[in-house]
Design an enzyme around this catalytic site. Structure first.
Site, short mmCIF file in Angstrom:
data_model
loop_
_atom_site.label_atom_id
_atom_site.label_comp_id
_atom_site.label_asym_id
_atom_site.label_seq_id
_atom_site.Cartn_x
_atom_site.Cartn_y
_atom_site.Cartn_z
N CYS A 133 1.01 -1.10 -0.73
CA CYS A 133 -0.06 0.50 -0.08
C CYS A 133 0.73 1.50 0.06
CB CYS A 133 -0.87 0.28 1.33
SG CYS A 133 -2.28 1.30 1.03
N GLY A 134 0.68 1.74 -1.00
CA GLY A 134 1.45 3.02 -1.11
C GLY A 134 0.93 3.82 0.02
N HIS A 135 0.39 4.53 0.01
CA HIS A 135 -0.42 5.78 0.47
C HIS A 135 -0.26 5.37 1.81
CE1 HIS A 135 -3.72 3.58 1.91
NE2 HIS A 135 -4.17 4.99 2.50
N ASP A 290 -9.89 3.73 -3.97
CA ASP A 290 -9.45 4.89 -3.34
C ASP A 290 -9.31 6.10 -3.45
OD1 ASP A 290 -7.26 5.57 -2.29
OD2 ASP A 290 -5.64 3.82 -2.95
N GLY A 295 -0.40 4.48 -4.53
CA GLY A 295 0.94 4.18 -4.65
C GLY A 295 1.29 2.94 -5.71
N SER A 296 0.72 1.51 -5.04
CA SER A 296 1.77 0.85 -5.51
C SER A 296 0.65 1.07 -7.44
CB SER A 296 0.67 -0.51 -5.48
OG SER A 296 -0.85 -0.90 -5.00
#
Length: 376
Positions: A133-135, A290, A295-296
């Site tokens: 998870c990027g965020h 989202d 991010g991913s």
């Protein structure tokens, strides 16, 4: 010689200040007594859940520090499995209603299994767990930095289920954005076909950025990007992902716990742009949308654009999700079919609280209205 009137005034002021201090002290003592009573009652019943809330580009990040738990595991996937078996009620309580909501997201901070990592992250949401998870990683860049977690300079290594990522804080004193070097991204499938109520042959590609995403332009769903309501888009993407999951097999690309289609990224029509934000909408889990650019998912889009010759290395591209707030993403290297990327964004604190889980509460471990309504 002191003026008598001045001395009297000083005396009255001291008396007022003293009385004020006494009142404040009494209130403080009363508050702590109440807090201790509640804490003792809840501690005996193990019903306290301390959290910090943040958001990254509008997407919630509920942080639960569980580094005191002895989970063990040879790697973070094994640690996640043990957490899921023994403590999934924590995820349910924090993510689902009445304490969470259908689009809630969070992270369980755990001890890393690798001696080279500074912290471990188990990513959680309303319907389960994710591999990357990027965020959340961007939010942890600020959260852990603010608590002095980096071992050297402004950077630290975060162990994720998909692998390690390196996170750093930009700017003087770490006041800028968080930047993370993601696991390598790649394209795994091209020109696959799924169906929806509006298009029986919706063509898509599958790309990886720590999780697997079906990537497709809006025209493949028979819509114009931004011209339909969010709930309409959610419904169409739910149809599409169900069909796409049935149409593809990712088992040859990864181990069983990771080899599944996590979500879909619906893009604007046309190639990637470097002169403006690239808008897209990310559907993940079992129907969550989202708010951030994901991010991913940004890594997945960059991998796809690089393969098509639509992206260049070292160029910072902007991406915007449902909130309209942007992430930056750039390709910093390439190794065979894989691209190395850095993703950046800003995160903000929104609250700090203690979630109360009362033993007699029939919804103590959360619920989904859609499931409970279906049982009527």
């Amino acid at each position: 010689m002191r003026n008598p009137s001045t001395s009297a005034a000083h005396g009255r002021r001291r008396a007022v200040l003293s009385a004020s201090k006494i009142r404040k002290t009494k209130l403080l003592i009363a508050y702590w007594i109440q807090l201790m009573d509640v804490s003792n009652m809840l501690e005996d019943e193990k019903k306290l859940l301390e959290i910090v809330d943040m958001h990254t580009a509008g997407e919630p990040v509920r942080i639960i520090d569980a580094r005191h738990l002895d989970l063990g595991g040879r790697n973070l996937l094994a640690t996640r499995s043990r957490f899921q078996e023994r403590f999934d009620y924590i995820r349910r309580s924090a993510m689902m209603e009445p304490r969470g909501h259908a689009d809630m997201y969070g992270v369980i901070l755990v001890r890393p299994t690798s001696p080279n990592s500074d912290a471990g992250a188990i990513f959680i949401h309303n319907s389960g767990y994710s591999s990357m998870c990027g965020h959340v990683t961007i939010a942890l860049g600020r959260y852990l930095f603010d608590r002095g977690r980096p071992l050297s300079g402004n950077s630290f290594r975060l162990e994720c289920p998909c692998g390690d990522v390196v996170v750093r804080r930009e700017g003087a004193g770490g006041e800028g954005p968080s930047v993370f070097r993601n696991v390598p991204g790649r394209v795994v499938l091209e020109k696959m076909v799924a169906s929806t109520s509006r298009n029986s042959r919706a063509e898509f590609d599958v790309a990886y950025g720590g999780a697997y995403y079906a990537v497709l332009p809006a025209r493949e769903l028979g819509v114009r990007f931004g011209h339909e309501s969010l709930e309409t888009m959610r419904s169409l993407l739910t149809e599409f992902v169900a069909s796409a999951r049935a149409a593809i097999d990712l088992s040859r690309f990864d181990e069983p716990q990771l080899a599944h289609l996590y979500g879909a990224i619906l893009t604007e029509d046309g190639p990637l742009r470097s002169d403006a934000a690239n808008r897209h909408l990310c559907w993940f889990g079992e129907g969550q949308i989202d708010r951030s650019p994901t991010g991913s998912g940004v890594t997945a889009r960059l991998a796809l654009a690089m393969k098509r010759g639509q992206a260049a290395a070292q160029v910072l591209y902007s991406f915007a999700g449902a909130s309209g707030l942007e992430f930056g993403g750039r390709i910093i290297g390439q190794a065979g079919d894989e691209v190395l990327t850095e993703i950046e964004g800003l995160a903000y604190y929104t609250g700090r609280q203690t979630l109360v889980l009362e033993r007699d509460d029939p919804l103590v471990h959360g619920f989904r209205p859609s499931e409970s309504f279906a049982k009527f």
